[in-house]
Design a protein around this motif. Structure first.
Motif, PDB file in Angstrom:
ATOM      1  N   UNK A  60      11.059  -8.341 -12.056  1.00 43.54           N
ATOM      2  CA  UNK A  60      11.698  -7.280 -13.064  1.00 43.54           C
ATOM      3  C   UNK A  60       9.969  -5.992 -12.501  1.00 43.54           C
ATOM      4  N   UNK A  61       9.007  -6.847 -12.649  1.00 41.43           N
ATOM      5  CA  UNK A  61       7.461  -6.074 -12.805  1.00 41.43           C
ATOM      6  C   UNK A  61       6.798  -6.001 -11.311  1.00 41.43           C
ATOM      7  N   UNK A  62       7.013  -5.435 -10.131  1.00 41.44           N
ATOM      8  CA  UNK A  62       6.916  -5.743  -8.966  1.00 41.44           C
ATOM      9  C   UNK A  62       5.582  -5.475  -8.931  1.00 41.44           C
ATOM     10  N   UNK A  63       4.590  -5.917  -8.203  1.00 42.36           N
ATOM     11  CA  UNK A  63       3.370  -5.305  -8.261  1.00 42.36           C
ATOM     12  C   UNK A  63       3.156  -4.522  -6.544  1.00 42.36           C
ATOM     13  N   UNK A  64       2.730  -3.794  -6.372  1.00 39.25           N
ATOM     14  CA  UNK A  64       3.004  -2.626  -5.321  1.00 39.25           C
ATOM     15  C   UNK A  64       1.879  -2.047  -4.704  1.00 39.25           C
ATOM     16  N   UNK A  65       0.988  -2.405  -3.797  1.00 36.15           N
ATOM     17  CA  UNK A  65      -0.284  -1.953  -3.136  1.00 36.15           C
ATOM     18  C   UNK A  65       0.078  -0.495  -2.189  1.00 36.15           C
ATOM     19  N   UNK A  66      -0.720   0.347  -2.450  1.00 32.88           N
ATOM     20  CA  UNK A  66      -0.636   1.290  -1.495  1.00 32.88           C
ATOM     21  C   UNK A  66      -2.359   1.249  -0.839  1.00 32.88           C
ATOM     22  N   UNK A  67      -1.548   1.489   0.412  1.00 36.69           N
ATOM     23  CA  UNK A  67      -3.025   1.167   1.558  1.00 36.69           C
ATOM     24  C   UNK A  67      -2.753   2.364   2.115  1.00 36.69           C
ATOM     25  N   UNK A  68      -4.020   3.537   1.986  1.00 41.01           N
ATOM     26  CA  UNK A  68      -4.284   4.773   2.526  1.00 41.01           C
ATOM     27  C   UNK A  68      -4.772   4.620   3.024  1.00 41.01           C
ATOM     28  N   UNK A  69      -4.733   5.048   4.457  1.00 35.76           N
ATOM     29  CA  UNK A  69      -5.798   4.785   5.349  1.00 35.76           C
ATOM     30  C   UNK A  69      -5.898   5.906   6.224  1.00 35.76           C
ATOM     31  N   UNK A  70      -5.861   7.171   5.737  1.00 34.18           N
ATOM     32  CA  UNK A  70      -6.838   8.640   5.796  1.00 34.18           C
ATOM     33  C   UNK A  70      -7.753   8.827   5.391  1.00 34.18           C
ATOM     34  N   UNK A  71      -8.609   9.765   6.054  1.00 28.32           N
ATOM     35  CA  UNK A  71      -9.671   9.535   6.500  1.00 28.32           C
ATOM     36  C   UNK A  71     -10.022  11.138   5.834  1.00 28.32           C
ATOM     37  N   UNK A  72      -8.837  11.435   5.100  1.00 28.39           N
ATOM     38  CA  UNK A  72      -9.639  12.542   4.180  1.00 28.39           C
ATOM     39  C   UNK A  72      -8.734  12.543   2.899  1.00 28.39           C
ATOM     40  N   UNK A  73      -9.545  12.239   1.788  1.00 25.22           N
ATOM     41  CA  UNK A  73      -9.321  12.033   0.722  1.00 25.22           C
ATOM     42  C   UNK A  73      -8.396  12.958  -0.160  1.00 25.22           C
ATOM     43  N   UNK A  74      -6.809  13.070  -0.634  1.00 29.92           N
ATOM     44  CA  UNK A  74      -6.676  14.460  -0.808  1.00 29.92           C
ATOM     45  C   UNK A  74      -6.402  14.648   0.552  1.00 29.92           C
TER      46      UNK A  74
END
Length: 220
Positions: free
Chosen positions: A42-56
């Motif tokens: 029901x409540x999955x654990x989602x990990x988002x890996x953002x490899x952008x060098x620019x925050x935002x």
């Protein structure tokens, strides 16, 4: 000996890559795809890996929209901005570190890999640089060597953003994601975004790609 066994297993797993599009850049790896979740939780654990060098930056903003949709769908969501962490290059000694013995490393890679192990769903996100994923993400992928056989039964989403307007420009980056995922036990692809024509930081705002990311997040 254990390290050699891992190498042989990886070679076998990655040799499973096949399709009629052997010489193309499509899904030549025969990774299972599902429009609906294969994880009965029901409540999955989602990990988002953002490899952008620019925050935002554009890739990072798409990650945020995916996370917003996934949160509304009831998932527990965490986003990691890779440039905030110290992740050293894969070295010879890492070939000798298997399982828990790899966690003695003093940088942030073991902590991030533990989060990947705990996740049900992993979002791999990178801008397209020189027709491929960027170095931040590839370095992390290399460091999963000690635990890649434990990254089993995960669902994956892919997010890319590039300045070029041709969607095919993102194909090599998707190929890079899949080159990692196909070596893991029993992975499932759930969806991808190829956001194009986005050179300037923040230019993704107000585009259809933001809505696509949000809607895709809701499918977790």
């Amino acid at each position: 000996m254990a390290a050699m066994s891992l190498i042989l297993w990886a070679a076998t797993a990655c040799n499973n890559a096949h399709s009629e599009e052997r010489h193309g850049i499509g899904n030549v790896f025969d990774i299972r795809f599902s429009e609906t979740s294969t994880i009965n939780k029901a409540n999955k654990n989602v990990l988002i890996i953002s490899a952008s060098p620019r925050k935002g930056g554009n890739t990072d903003l798409l990650c945020d929209e995916f996370g917003r949709g996934a949160t509304e769908a009831g998932a527990s969501v965490e986003k990691l901005f890779l440039s905030d962490y110290d992740i050293k290059f894969f070295q010879e000694i890492d070939e000798q570190r298997v399982g828990d013995s790899a966690d003695v490393a003093t940088d942030d890679a073991p902590m991030i890999i533990r989060k990947m192990l705990d996740a049900d769903v992993i979002v791999l996100a990178s801008p397209v640089y020189f027709m491929n994923i960027d170095g931040q993400l590839k370095t992390l992928i290399d460091r999963t060597y000690s635990h890649f056989m434990d990254l089993k039964d995960k669902e994956f989403y892919y997010i890319t953003a590039c300045a070029d307007r041709e969607e095919s420009t993102a194909d090599c980056a998707i190929f890079g994601f899949r080159g990692f995922v196909v070596c893991l036990p029993n992975p499932t692809e759930r969806g991808m975004i190829k956001a194009t024509g986005l050179g300037r930081k923040g230019s993704v705002k107000g585009t259809r790609f933001m809505q696509q990311a949000y809607e895709m997040g809701k499918t977790v």
